[in-house]
Design a protein around this motif. Structure first.
Motif, PDB file in Angstrom:
ATOM      1  N   HIS A   1      46.886  44.154  53.841  1.00 33.64           N
ATOM      2  CA  HIS A   1      46.980  42.795  53.304  1.00 33.64           C
ATOM      3  C   HIS A   1      47.333  42.825  51.808  1.00 33.64           C
ATOM      4  O   HIS A   1      48.273  42.160  51.371  1.00 33.64           O
ATOM      5  CB  HIS A   1      45.639  42.089  53.545  1.00 33.64           C
ATOM      6  CG  HIS A   1      45.525  40.701  52.983  1.00 33.64           C
ATOM      7  ND1 HIS A   1      45.555  39.574  53.775  1.00 33.64           N
ATOM      8  CD2 HIS A   1      45.350  40.254  51.718  1.00 33.64           C
ATOM      9  CE1 HIS A   1      45.428  38.496  53.024  1.00 33.64           C
ATOM     10  NE2 HIS A   1      45.288  38.875  51.761  1.00 33.64           N
ATOM     11  N   GLU A   2      46.602  43.616  51.031  1.00 34.09           N
ATOM     12  CA  GLU A   2      46.857  43.662  49.590  1.00 34.09           C
ATOM     13  C   GLU A   2      48.216  44.283  49.272  1.00 34.09           C
ATOM     14  O   GLU A   2      48.924  43.830  48.377  1.00 34.09           O
ATOM     15  CB  GLU A   2      45.744  44.423  48.863  1.00 34.09           C
ATOM     16  CG  GLU A   2      44.353  43.782  48.969  1.00 34.09           C
ATOM     17  CD  GLU A   2      44.304  42.316  48.561  1.00 34.09           C
ATOM     18  OE1 GLU A   2      45.099  41.902  47.692  1.00 34.09           O
ATOM     19  OE2 GLU A   2      43.498  41.560  49.127  1.00 34.09           O
TER      20      GLU A   2
ATOM     21  N   HIS B   1      50.824  41.662  49.716  1.00 31.41           N
ATOM     22  CA  HIS B   1      50.906  40.764  48.562  1.00 31.41           C
ATOM     23  C   HIS B   1      51.856  41.343  47.509  1.00 31.41           C
ATOM     24  O   HIS B   1      52.696  40.643  46.956  1.00 31.41           O
ATOM     25  CB  HIS B   1      49.531  40.592  47.914  1.00 31.41           C
ATOM     26  CG  HIS B   1      48.675  39.533  48.548  1.00 31.41           C
ATOM     27  ND1 HIS B   1      49.127  38.260  48.804  1.00 31.41           N
ATOM     28  CD2 HIS B   1      47.379  39.549  48.939  1.00 31.41           C
ATOM     29  CE1 HIS B   1      48.143  37.552  49.347  1.00 31.41           C
ATOM     30  NE2 HIS B   1      47.077  38.302  49.441  1.00 31.41           N
TER      31      HIS B   1
ATOM     32  N   GLU C   1      48.947  34.418  51.649  1.00 29.48           N
ATOM     33  CA  GLU C   1      47.789  34.907  52.411  1.00 29.48           C
ATOM     34  C   GLU C   1      48.164  35.144  53.869  1.00 29.48           C
ATOM     35  O   GLU C   1      47.839  36.176  54.447  1.00 29.48           O
ATOM     36  CB  GLU C   1      46.639  33.902  52.335  1.00 29.48           C
ATOM     37  CG  GLU C   1      46.065  33.706  50.945  1.00 29.48           C
ATOM     38  CD  GLU C   1      45.691  35.010  50.271  1.00 29.48           C
ATOM     39  OE1 GLU C   1      45.227  35.935  50.966  1.00 29.48           O
ATOM     40  OE2 GLU C   1      45.891  35.116  49.055  1.00 29.48           O
TER      41      GLU C   1
ATOM     42  N   HIS D   1      43.185  30.336  52.389  1.00 28.75           N
ATOM     43  CA  HIS D   1      43.018  31.254  53.513  1.00 28.75           C
ATOM     44  C   HIS D   1      42.919  30.503  54.837  1.00 28.75           C
ATOM     45  O   HIS D   1      43.449  30.949  55.851  1.00 28.75           O
ATOM     46  CB  HIS D   1      41.803  32.158  53.297  1.00 28.75           C
ATOM     47  CG  HIS D   1      41.928  33.022  52.079  1.00 28.75           C
ATOM     48  ND1 HIS D   1      41.658  32.551  50.818  1.00 28.75           N
ATOM     49  CD2 HIS D   1      42.328  34.297  51.918  1.00 28.75           C
ATOM     50  CE1 HIS D   1      41.877  33.517  49.945  1.00 28.75           C
ATOM     51  NE2 HIS D   1      42.277  34.586  50.579  1.00 28.75           N
TER      52      HIS D   1
ATOM     53  N   MET E   1      38.739  37.161  50.772  1.00 32.46           N
ATOM     54  CA  MET E   1      39.795  38.137  50.575  1.00 32.46           C
ATOM     55  C   MET E   1      40.877  37.553  49.673  1.00 32.46           C
ATOM     56  O   MET E   1      41.989  37.317  50.080  1.00 32.46           O
ATOM     57  CB  MET E   1      40.376  38.615  51.897  1.00 32.46           C
ATOM     58  CG  MET E   1      40.836  40.067  51.807  1.00 32.46           C
ATOM     59  SD  MET E   1      41.775  40.573  53.226  1.00 32.46           S
ATOM     60  CE  MET E   1      40.499  40.706  54.454  1.00 32.46           C
ATOM     61  N   HIS E   2      40.526  37.315  48.435  1.00 34.83           N
ATOM     62  CA  HIS E   2      41.478  36.773  47.471  1.00 34.83           C
ATOM     63  C   HIS E   2      42.586  37.760  47.211  1.00 34.83           C
ATOM     64  O   HIS E   2      42.432  38.940  47.416  1.00 34.83           O
ATOM     65  CB  HIS E   2      40.776  36.485  46.153  1.00 34.83           C
ATOM     66  CG  HIS E   2      40.065  35.186  46.152  1.00 34.83           C
ATOM     67  ND1 HIS E   2      40.671  34.010  46.463  1.00 34.83           N
ATOM     68  CD2 HIS E   2      38.787  34.896  45.880  1.00 34.83           C
ATOM     69  CE1 HIS E   2      39.781  33.037  46.372  1.00 34.83           C
ATOM     70  NE2 HIS E   2      38.631  33.547  46.028  1.00 34.83           N
ATOM     71  N   SER E   3      43.627  37.211  46.693  1.00 38.90           N
ATOM     72  CA  SER E   3      44.751  38.088  46.483  1.00 38.90           C
ATOM     73  C   SER E   3      45.055  38.282  45.021  1.00 38.90           C
ATOM     74  O   SER E   3      45.526  39.310  44.612  1.00 38.90           O
ATOM     75  CB  SER E   3      45.956  37.480  47.145  1.00 38.90           C
ATOM     76  OG  SER E   3      45.985  36.105  46.849  1.00 38.90           O
TER      77      SER E   3
HETATM   78 ZN   LIG Z   1      45.094  37.790  49.981  1.00 40.40          ZN
END
Ligand SMILES: [Zn+2]
Length: 669
Positions: A203-204, A207, A230, A313, A662-664
Motif C-alpha cells: 500500500h505505501e 502511494h 488510498e 479510507h 493507515m494514513h498515507s
Molecule cells: Zn494510504
C-alpha cells in the motif's frame, strides 16, 4: 559418445534471474494459525539486481530503494542484512521471524521490489519516483531533480501507522503494542510491526509510485482525489495476493472456489485490524465482521455509498469494492464451464480442479491489476474522480484488446453503476460512451509535423533503449525544457512558438481544455515572456513518458504520454444565497486576494508512435466554471449541509474509526 572438451577458461555464468527471499504472504499473525501457517511462509522471487554494500548503516541499497534501519524511539541502528551473503543466497534469505530486525529488512525489500516490478510490467516502462523540487532564493520553484532511491525506514515510529512522505521521498513504518479484542488471535501487548505486513508495505509503496506518475493527486481538490490514492494503494495490495500460488490454492480449496465467501484474498492487514481491537482485518473488500457477534457477512453494494462516504479510507473502500466486484464477476463467469464438468458433491474439490480454478483466478486478477495500473496513463493529470478512472479503465483496455471476449469492460461498468459512480458529461453507461473519443487523424493540420511528430520520433530514439533511470529522467527533462548544447527545442517552447497567438492555438486550446491567448478574452493584451505566456494562466509540461506495452496477444504498442498542467488564480464572488460566480482572475505569483483560490486544469495527450497520431486528449478544462465552483465550495465547506458531495472538517473529525489508521501522507492541511 560425446567427449568433454577441456577448456582453459570456465564459461561465464549468466546473472541469476531472481533473488529468492522468504517472507510472509500476509503478516505474522497467519503463521500462528495451524490452518494458514503452511501457506503464509512463502518465497518471493525478486528480479535480480546488484545490491550495494554501502557502509554498515545503509543496506540493502539497490536501484530503487535503500533501507535505513534507524529506530529513533530507541536510538539504535539495527545492523543491515547482507542479502549477498552466500549462506543467505543458498537458503533463500533469512527465516521469517518477528524478533529479527534483519528479517524485517528482507521482507520490506522483497515486497517493495515485487510491487515495483508489477507496475513496470503493466506500464511498459521503468518507474520514477516523484522528482525533488528545489526552490530558488526568492522561494520560487527553481526546477526538479532526479530521485534515485526511495528511503525505507522499517522501524521509524512507535505508532499504529505507516506513511509515505512525498517531500522526503521515504516510507516510514511504525510498530505498536497490540490491544486485541480477541486474545486467541493476537497476544495482548505483543508488538505489531507494520513492516511485516505485505499489505501495508504494498500500500505505501503504491502511494509513492502513484505520486511519481501523477504529482498532483496529493492535492485535495475533490472528495475523490485523496480517496483515490488510498483506494488504488489497496487495490494493488489486494490483487498481489493472487500472485502467491500456495495461498491462492489453499483459499480456493477452502471456499470450494467461491471467492464471494469470506477468504484471506479479499482482506487487507489482518494483524493490524486484530491488534487494534477489531474482529477482522483492517479492511475487507467483500464483507465485514460484526463487532458484536463476530460473524462475517458479505457486503451488498449500496448506490448511496458514493454520495455519503466522505472519509478518505471509507470513500476509498467504495472504489476498491467496485474493482473487486468486477474481478469476482469475471472469475465467476470464467469458472462456470469448469464447475459444470466437475462432479460436485459434498467432499473437497479435486486437486486438479483446485489448480484449474486457481489458474483462472490468478489469470483474471493479473489482467485486472494490469488494466488498473495502465489506466493511470489515461487519467487527467489533475482533480481525478472515480468517474474519470472508470473512463480510463475502459479506454486503457480498448486500446490494448480489441475484442472484449471475457466482458471485462462490462463488468467494470456494472460494478461502478451499482455503487452510484457515474462519470460527468457521459450520456449512458455503455462502453461506447465511456471510452475516450479517439482522434482518427491528427487534427492539428499543418503545425503537427514539426511540433509533435518530429519531436516524438526524436524523443523515442533518445530514451527507448536507455536502461538508466537517471539518464531517462535527464533526457526527458531536456526534451521538455530544451537543451541548447544538443540543439533540442523543448516541448514547452515548441508549444509556445506554435500555439500562442495563432490559429493552431485555438484548435489546441479546444483539444486540450487549456487556455491559449487567441481564443480567450482574459489573456488579451498581456506580454508573453519566455517562461510563461500569460500572467493569468501559466502552464507546464509535467510529465513526458515513453511506454512500450505488450498486449495479451503479444503485440508491442508504443505510446508517448504527455501531461500538461495549467494554473490560474480565480477571484470568487459568493452571494447571500451562497451562489458562486467568478469575479476575475489574478496572478498567483504576485497576489493573494482573500476571495481568491488557485485552480488547475490539465490535459493528458496520448500519442501512438506506430501510427504517428494523437490518440486521446483527456482533459480537465481550465475554463470550466462548474468545476471551479465545485472545487471552491469543497475547499471552503460551502453547501455541505445541502447534501452535496463535499465534506467539512467536522465530518472528518467524527469519522476517525479504525479505517483512518493507515494514513498515507505525513503532510496535513
Ligand atoms: Zn494510504
Amino acid at each position: 559418445m560425446d567427449m568433454l572438451v577441456p577448456k582453459t577458461k570456465l564459461a561465464k555464468l549468466n546473472k541469476p534471474v531472481s533473488r529468492k527471499l522468504r517472507a510472509y504472504a500476509f503478516d505474522p499473525s497467519l503463521s500462528l494459525l495451524t490452518d494458514t501457517v503452511q501457506v503464509n511462509n512463502i518465497v518471493y522471487k525478486v528480479e535480480w539486481e546488484e545490491l550495494q554494500q554501502a557502509g554498515t548503516k545503509t543496506l540493502p541499497a539497490g536501484e530503487y530503494i535503500e533501507i535505513i534501519d534507524y529506530d529513533p524511539a530507541s536510538g539504535v541502528f539495527y545492523p543491515p542484512v547482507d542479502l549477498n551473503d552466500p549462506y543467505l543466497l543458498a537458503q533463500d534469505g533469512l527465516n521469517p521471524s518477528v524478533s529479527n530486525p534483519q528479517f524485517h529488512q528482507q521482507m520490506v525489500y522483497a515486497v517493495i521490489m515485487t510491487t515495483i516490478k508489477n507496475f513496470e510490467r503493466a506500464l511498459g516502462r521503468k518507474i520514477q519516483w516523484s522528482p525533488h523540487i528545489y526552490l530558488t532564493e526568492s522561494n520560487k520553484i527553481g526546477g526538479s531533480s532526479f530521485v534515485q532511491r526511495l528511503r525505507i525506514y522499517p522501524h521509524a515510529l512507535r505508532q499504529a501507522n505507516a506513511y509515505y512522505n512525498p517531500q522526503k521521498k521515504s516510507l516510514l513504518f511504525g510498530y505498536f503494542p497490540a490491544k486485541p479484542a480477541n486474545v486467541q488471535l493476537q497476544l495482548p501487548g505483543g508488538t505489531v510491526f507494520t513492516c511485516l505486513s505485505h499489505d501495508v508495505i504494498a500500500h505505501e509503496t503504491t502511494h509513492a509510485i502513484l505520486d511519481g506518475l501523477h504529482q498532483r493527486y496529493i492535492e485535495d481538490t475533490h472528495p475523490d482525489t485523496r480517496a483515490f490514492h488510498e483506494a488504488f494503494s489497496d487495490i494493488v495490495a489486494l490483487f498481489q495476493h493472487f500472485t502467491f500460488p500456495e495461498v491462492l490454492k489453499h483459499q480456493i480449496a477452502k471456499t470450494k472456489g467461491d471467492l464471494n465467501a469470506q477468504n484471506l484474498l479479499g482482506q487487507l492487514a489482518q494483524q493490524f485490524g486484530l491488534a487494534m481491537g477489531s474482529y477482522g482485518s483492517l479492511r475487507d473488500a467483500i464483507g465485514k465482521t460484526d463487532p458484536v457477534t463476530g460473524e462475517w457477512t458479505p457486503q451488498k453494494p449500496d448506490p448511496e455509498e458514493y454520495a455519503t462516504k466522505m472519509e478518505f479510507h471509507d470513500r476509498g473502500a467504495v472504489l476498491v469494492a467496485a474493482i473487486f466486484d468486477a474481478f469476482l464477476n469475471i472469475y465467476k463467469q470464467r469458472i462456470k464451464p469448469l464447475l459444470r464438468v466437475s462432479t460436485g458433491g459434498e467432499g473437497d474439490l479435486h486437486p486438479d480442479m483446485v489448480d484449474l480454478l486457481a489458474n483462472t483466478a490468478s489469470d483474471t486478477a493479473s489482467r485486472i491489476l494490469k488494466i488498473c495500473v495502465r489506466a493511470l496513463d489515461y487519467c487527467p493529470p489533475v482533480d481525478i474522480n472515480y468517474g474519470d478512472y472508470l473512463r480510463a479503465l475502459i479506454t486503457a483496455d480498448v486500446d490494448m484488446v480489441a475484442e472484449d471476449e471475457k466482458n471485462y469492460r462490462v463488468a467494470f461498468i456494472e460494478s461502478f453503476q451499482k455503487r452510484g459512480i457515474f462519470p460527468t458529461g457521459v450520456k449512458t453507461m455503455s462502453v461506447e460512451s465511456l471510452v475516450h473519443e479517439p482522434f482518427p487523424e491528427f487534427e492539428l493540420a499543418e503545425d503537427d509535423e514539426e511540433i509533435f511528430i518530429k519531436f516524438l520520433k526524436e524523443f523515442k530514439e533518445a530514451v527507448a533503449y536507455e536502461t538508466s533511470r537517471e539518464k531517462v529522467f535527464d533526457t526527458t527533462k531536456y526534451f521538455i525544457s530544451g537543451d541548447k548544447k544538443k540543439k533540442i527545442t523543448g516541448l514547452y517552447d515548441r508549444i509556445n512558438s506554435k500555439f500562442i497567438l495563432s490559429n493552431a492555438g485555438k484548435k489546441f486550446a479546444e483539444l486540450s481544455g487549456l487556455l491559449f491567448p487567441e481564443g480567450t478574452m482574459a489573456c488579451e493584451g498581456l506580454g508573453f515572456g519566455h517562461s510563461d505566456y500569460s500572467d493569468l494562466a501559466k502552464y507546464s509540461v509535467e510529465n513526458l513518458w515513453l511506454a512500450s506495452r505488450i498486449t495479451p496477444d503479444d503485440k508491442i504498442i508504443n505510446h508517448v504520454i504527455i501531461n500538461l498542467v495549467q494554473k490560474r488564480g480565480i477571484r470568487v464572488n459568493i452571494d447571500a444565497e451562497q451562489n458562486f460566480s467568478v469575479a476575475g482572475y489574478f496572478d498567483p505569483g504576485k497576489d493573494k486576494p482573500d476571495n481568491g483560490f488557485i485552480f488547475r486544469g490539465g490535459c493528458t495527450l496520448i500519442f501512438d508512435l506506430d501510427k504517428m497520431q494523437l490518440k486521446y486528449a483527456i482533459k480537465k478544462g481550465i475554463d470550466d466554471v462548474e468545476r471551479m465552483e465545485r472545487q471552491y465550495k469543497y475547499k471552503n465547506n460551502i453547501g455541505a449541509d445541502k447534501g452535496e458531495v463535499y465534506f467539512s472538517d467536522k465530518t472528518l473529525a467524527t469519522l476517525s474509526g479504525p479505517f483512518a489508521f493507515m494514513h498515507s501522507f505525513t503532510h496535513q492541511h
